[in-house]
Design a protein around this motif. Structure first.
Motif: not given
Length: 707
Positions: A154-160
């Motif tokens: 989820s954090s990776a999707f936000v940074f994406l």
């Protein structure tokens, strides 16, 4: 009859929908004519897809979807090209007037489609549908396995999202900067554009780094989790599984396939989402700069889709063949290296080198075909993109000359378009890659879901065990030889505290009896009892703590002598280790070693002699305090005196039954009962004194030929 009218019905339906929708568009939303053409066909295409799937179709049509898509998009593409190349105004067809002209590409496109991808038969189609359903289930299962990683994902999707948002504004400000330089230079606006570009680039880079790191971290966690689950599934399988499954295949599943599958969730989904968001964002910017040029870029999309579909079909098969070939080559190399002594003893080094080179050659040829296919695919894609870019530049030049676009806007559009074409191709590729990864996952889940044929669900753990084993009318066939019985109607018992010897010619069934006692296999008929209860009812760990096996060439694990003696034991006291070594007559040579019980035995016990390995293995068996000790030529590398001492020591252990498998009959003279096996049956039984009296018996012949 309806299937024969499939094509005319669709054309008539298309013309009617065009007339109705175009009338509504012009009444309620008066827009540019070319844009209206695209709006009409974007609205009616989903309707055509649904209706075409409800209609019966002729056999020569391989798929309804290509028909519906071609029917929907061929006319606007044709009119867009005609408008850009000849400046002829677009037009909407009426119900009957020009529909045949507009739909002429339809049968031609379908014919080309069927020539490139021939129609499949019913079995192939149902098989493909079943595989697609399986792939979807596997992908859903992978998502569930990644549940523990959702905080990181989820954090990776936000940074994406942040990285892409920042990145997509950079070409826009670059275009503004070029406009500022080419027109009236204003320093404040120029510096503002540079500052925005610098901030956006730095923010995008930081966000992209965080996104990539989190996705990689999640991928590694999933890979480790898959390997742990897969190894656990492998290690609990029955022996027949390992006899029919090559070691190279198992290693390939553990190493290559787990990594590939984990990428389908982390890396592949990451790339797919990033590409999708970039693609949508870039086209929104392109539409804001020039909707006419944006429509022109759509012309190449059907061609790219067809090339990509063909490539995916053939490339997936080649990738599977390459992976299987690599696994076979690895398995061959492992087999040769493990048998290097035999190879050198027969001077067959060159022969094995030739075998390995031939396997490498086959792998190399498959890899060459795979790479040539990809090279041809890339060539076609680049030719299509080049043609699209040339058309776009020519028309863009006209728009700039007519003042409908600025030079900076044109530069920004080119930058967005160059990247968007790559994103479309990457998106199509990654969607197929996710499906392929899910397909590879089916091989992993096949092993994860495989239940061993030998059940370990028994729960019997009696505190007081007499230790009487009995074979009762046992018949068994090896899985690799289902037509030849290894033992048949075999019956005998092993009384507690007794010494029993199994003798006979090779292939008589001695080793098979040992395997059945260890529950490596289940008998086809009959049953094996322990204290009157089937051994399948006993707890797996409990049973193997009561039955200990010492083989002729025992396996030692890398580590110390103490580690090997206490292997698999929960309690590992020094007294337990010392007592077991003393009973195995191994204490003397262990004490003479510089590091004693802490001496490293080397890889597979390579630092120990053959006799030392046998005594360490015997100590490992005795440390369990078993009820039945199986000695399968366990003293073949020992001298006569040491062998006799071990036999006396073992027979003095109270309550211990001993089963001796021997070819050297001098080791079984003192056995309480001797069973002579031939052809999987007991042909003679008794002690040594009783059996030698029969001069025509099998035991006497063995004794005469052996000693």
């Amino acid at each position: 009859m309806i299937s024969l009218c499939f094509l005319p019905l669709l054309i008539l339906l298309d013309s009617s929908l065009t007339y109705i929708i175009s009338s509504l568009v012009f009444i309620y939303y008066p827009v540019d004519l070319l844009l209206a053409v695209w709006l009409v066909y974007l609205i009616k295409t989903p309707i055509l897809v649904v209706i075409s799937n409800l209609l019966p179709r002729p056999r020569w049509i391989s798929s309804r979807l290509p028909f519906a898509l071609t029917l929907g998009f061929a006319p606007p593409l044709y009119q867009t090209l005609r408008f850009f190349l000849t400046s002829q105004s677009p037009e909407l067809s009426s119900v009957f007037s020009s529909s045949l002209l507009f739909h002429l590409p339809l049968p031609l496109s379908c014919l080309v489609w069927d020539l490139i991808l021939p129609p499949s038969n019913t079995k192939e189609t149902s098989g493909r549908d079943e595989r697609e359903q399986t792939d979807k289930k596997n992908f859903t299962r992978l998502v569930k396995l990644s549940k523990r990683d959702w905080p990181y994902l989820s954090s990776a999707f936000v940074f994406l999202f942040l990285a892409l948002t920042f990145e997509m504004w950079v070409p826009y400000y670059m275009g503004r900067m070029i406009d500022n330089l080419s027109n009236n230079y204003r320093e404040a606006e120029f510096l503002e554009a540079i500052i925005y570009m610098a901030v956006l680039t730095i923010s995008s880079t930081i966000s992209a780094g965080c996104r990539g790191g989190l996705f990689i971290f999640s991928m590694l966690r999933l890979t480790r989790r898959l390997r742990r689950l897969l190894f656990r599934a492998f290690i609990r399988q029955d022996i027949a599984f390992f006899e029919t499954t090559k070691t190279g295949d198992i290693s390939s599943r553990l190493s290559n396939d787990t990594s590939l599958v984990s990428r389908s969730i982390a890396a592949n989904v990451n790339i797919t989402l990033r590409t999708l968001i970039k693609c949508v964002g870039h086209y929104l910017f392109m539409l804001s700069l020039s909707w006419r040029l944006t429509l022109l870029t759509f012309v190449s999309m059907p061609l790219i889709s067809i090339v990509q579909s063909i490539y995916n079909k053939y490339h997936e098969d080649l990738v599977k063949k390459v992976q299987d070939s690599i696994a076979r080559t690895s398995d061959l190399a492992k087999e040769i290296i493990e048998s290097v002594k035999t190879v050198q003893s027969f001077a067959a080094e060159q022969e094995e080198v030739n075998r390995y080179e031939e396997s490498l050659k086959k792998t190399h040829n498959l890899q060459m075909w795979r790479d040539m296919t990809r090279a041809l695919y890339l060539l076609l894609i680049r030719i299509i993109n080049l043609g699209s870019q040339v058309s776009m530049l020519c028309y863009g030049h006209t728009l700039v000359l007519e003042g409908e676009m600025t030079t900076g806007a044109m530069v920004s559009f080119i930058m967005y378009q160059m990247e968007s074409s790559n994103y479309i191709r990457s998106l199509i590729h990654m969607l197929s890659e996710i499906t392929h990864s899910a397909g590879v996952a089916s091989r992993i889940f096949q092993y994860l879901d495989r239940e061993p044929k030998i059940s370990t669900s028994g729960s019997l753990c009696p505190k007081d065990l007499r230790g009487e084993f009995e074979f009762r009318n046992v018949t068994f066939y090896y899985p690799s030889r289902p037509d030849t019985p290894a033992v048949q109607n075999l019956s005998f018992s092993l009384p507690p505290g007794s010494v029993t010897a199994l003798v006979g010619l090779s292939g008589g069934g001695k080793t098979t009896c040992v395997s059945l006692l260890e529950r490596f296999y289940e008998p086809r008929n009959g049953e094996i009892l322990l204290d009157g209860r089937p051994v399948a009812e006993y707890d797996h760990q409990y049973l193997h703590s009561k039955v200990a096996l010492v083989a002729q060439d025992p396996v030692l694990f890398a580590g110390t002598i103490k580690d090997n003696i206490t292997y698999g034991l929960i309690s590992k006291s020094n007294e337990q280790v010392t007592e077991a070594a003393r009973n195995a007559k191994a204490e003397n040579f262990i004490s003479d070693l510089e590091q004693g019980y802490d001496t490293n035995v080397g890889d597979s016990g390579a630092q120990m002699g053959a006799g030392q390995k046998q005594r360490i293995a015997l100590a490992r068996a005795l440390a369990r305090k078993p009820k039945l000790l199986i000695l399968d030529e366990a003293s073949s590398c020992l001298d006569v005196e040491t062998e006799h001492e071990i036999q006396q020591s073992v027979q003095n252990i109270p309550g211990l039954s001993v089963l001796i498998i021997a070819h050297r009959l001098r080791t079984v003279r003192d056995a309480d009962q001797i069973l002579v096996l031939d052809g999987g049956r007991v042909v003679e039984r008794g002690n040594h004194t009783e059996l030698v009296k029969n001069k025509e018996g099998a035991y006497y012949k063995l004794l005469k030929n052996g000693d």
